[in-house]
Design an enzyme around this catalytic site. Sequence first.
Site, short mmCIF file in Angstrom:
data_model
loop_
_atom_site.label_atom_id
_atom_site.label_comp_id
_atom_site.label_asym_id
_atom_site.label_seq_id
_atom_site.Cartn_x
_atom_site.Cartn_y
_atom_site.Cartn_z
N ASP A 302 5.45 0.01 3.67
CA ASP A 302 4.02 0.32 3.67
C ASP A 302 3.73 1.77 3.29
O ASP A 302 4.60 2.63 3.43
CB ASP A 302 3.44 0.07 5.07
CG ASP A 302 3.29 -1.40 5.37
OD1 ASP A 302 3.87 -2.23 4.65
OD2 ASP A 302 2.59 -1.73 6.36
N ASP A 303 2.50 2.00 2.89
CA ASP A 303 1.89 3.34 2.74
C ASP A 303 2.32 4.11 1.49
O ASP A 303 1.92 5.25 1.31
CB ASP A 303 2.13 4.24 3.98
CG ASP A 303 1.61 3.63 5.27
OD1 ASP A 303 0.86 2.64 5.19
OD2 ASP A 303 1.96 4.13 6.34
N HIS A 353 -2.73 -2.56 0.66
CA HIS A 353 -2.77 -1.96 2.00
C HIS A 353 -3.99 -1.04 2.13
O HIS A 353 -3.97 -0.08 2.88
CB HIS A 353 -1.46 -1.18 2.23
CG HIS A 353 -1.20 -0.82 3.67
ND1 HIS A 353 -1.41 -1.68 4.72
CD2 HIS A 353 -0.72 0.33 4.23
CE1 HIS A 353 -1.07 -1.07 5.86
NE2 HIS A 353 -0.66 0.14 5.59
N HIS A 357 -6.16 3.75 3.92
CA HIS A 357 -5.64 3.50 5.27
C HIS A 357 -6.65 3.78 6.37
O HIS A 357 -6.34 4.37 7.41
CB HIS A 357 -4.38 4.35 5.51
CG HIS A 357 -3.37 3.68 6.40
ND1 HIS A 357 -3.45 3.70 7.77
CD2 HIS A 357 -2.26 2.98 6.11
CE1 HIS A 357 -2.43 3.05 8.28
NE2 HIS A 357 -1.68 2.58 7.29
N HIS A 444 8.43 2.24 6.19
CA HIS A 444 7.49 3.04 5.39
C HIS A 444 8.28 3.86 4.37
O HIS A 444 9.13 4.65 4.77
CB HIS A 444 6.66 3.95 6.30
CG HIS A 444 5.83 3.18 7.28
ND1 HIS A 444 6.35 2.68 8.45
CD2 HIS A 444 4.54 2.78 7.23
CE1 HIS A 444 5.39 2.02 9.09
NE2 HIS A 444 4.28 2.07 8.37
NI NI Z 1 0.18 1.52 7.02
#
Ligand code: NI
Length: 474
Positions: A302-303, A353, A357, A444
């Site tokens: 993620d991210d 995503h 955020h 991540h």
């Molecule tokens: Ni995230």
Amino acid sequence: MLKYVKEKIGYIVLMLIGVFCVYFLFHTIFSYNVAHTNSNINKKEAEDKMMEESKYAGVGIATSIEEEKTYRSAIHYPVFESDAINAKINSYLDKAQGEFEKTLEGVNKQSLYNHPANFSLSFTIHQVVDGLYSIVFTEESYKEEDDVKLVGKVFVVDTNKGKFIQVDEILNNDVENRNDLYKVIKNSFLESKYKQYFLQNKWDEWVQQQDFSNMYLTDDSVVFLFDKNELTIGTAGMPEISIPIEQAASFFKKEWKEKLLSGKETEETKVAQDEKKQIEEEDKQVQKEEPSTGKRVALTFDDGPHATYTPEVLDLLKSYNAKATFFLLGSRVDFYPDIVQRIVNEGHEVGNHTWDHRDLTKLGRETIRHEINDTNEAIKKAAGVEPALFRPPYGAMNQRVMEVLDVPEISWTVDTLDWKYRDPEHILSIVKENTHDGSIILMHDIHGTSVEGLKLVLSYLEKEGYEFVTVTDL
Ligand code: NI
């Protein structure tokens, strides 16, 4: 004689202890220095990559995300070559976050468990001319059941000279000129969609301040950014009043008039870039793997994408013939489209995503739609594919988000907490304890320690007989 030997041994032992102490002392200092220097070099390398790989020459993007039980934050900021510029931006970030955290001191802990406080800071970047960028920060925060607070901050940065441009350098100083500019801003306001929310008394206050520090430039306009509640009632959000450069240029100093009215990107370079992209797309071949019947696991990241760590993750995955799923942030895709292209070219899956955020459950329908659609578009532009999966930041979903969403929402079953502990061994131990056939592992790809952890995880799970597949193939 015996006494003499005993004394001798005593001396030798003392000497040995002494030598050992000195060695130990030196060793500690020396290895500390080595480790310290290495981490500085790594940090420098990572920062250099941030800029090299970026679509915006000389500017990278950094992201820091925290997800505690009582407090969540997502901060995105640009990174420049100039340390002086970075220092000033960092001090703005620290101050903004520090001020918000101060307001949490008096808040009841239990109430924060029920409603985690949230601090989001993201930015948009606009190239004005070569080497000149506007950075527009939006700070969004709330605690308990308070109204969402929205505050803006703009910086105009000259990357060639490594300095900030102050509004006074751009605007003509004479009073009459400034008063005329106010008239133009007000007229634009009253012709905009914000007209119905406009508050005359707040406008009068703003004009009194004689402060245009909320002004930034784009390649074709001059924009004035207002905080929530600054000139309007809250429902208007943060109004942006845009004036075409041709109209606004009369308020500029001569040098800036010339600079801004010329030197725009030519259509030709744009066309050439589009053609290059098309050729790359045609070259792309995605192979479909034969399904097997063994144990499977889906690694998810993620991210990202991240200029340094995502390519390292991709190299590792390749060496294990592993496929994974990347839940990308649109704001970062915008900076690093080539890395997204590589993810897709190498047969991995990409998911959405959101753009920056934020906790979607706190946003209105229109903003949620933007968070999702803008990210889809950025991914499509970068790699030619539309994400078929979505993962909400902080796992936060509600009815409103569900209604906007038209692809499946994907959670995880194994949370490695890699962002929190930054410890490769800790990642491995969580994976060892919790992974089964069909697990979805959350990591991540924006931390170096997560790449180190991935090495351990891949090696361990391979030995355990797992096959690494995308979420869709699980
Ligand atoms: Ni995230």
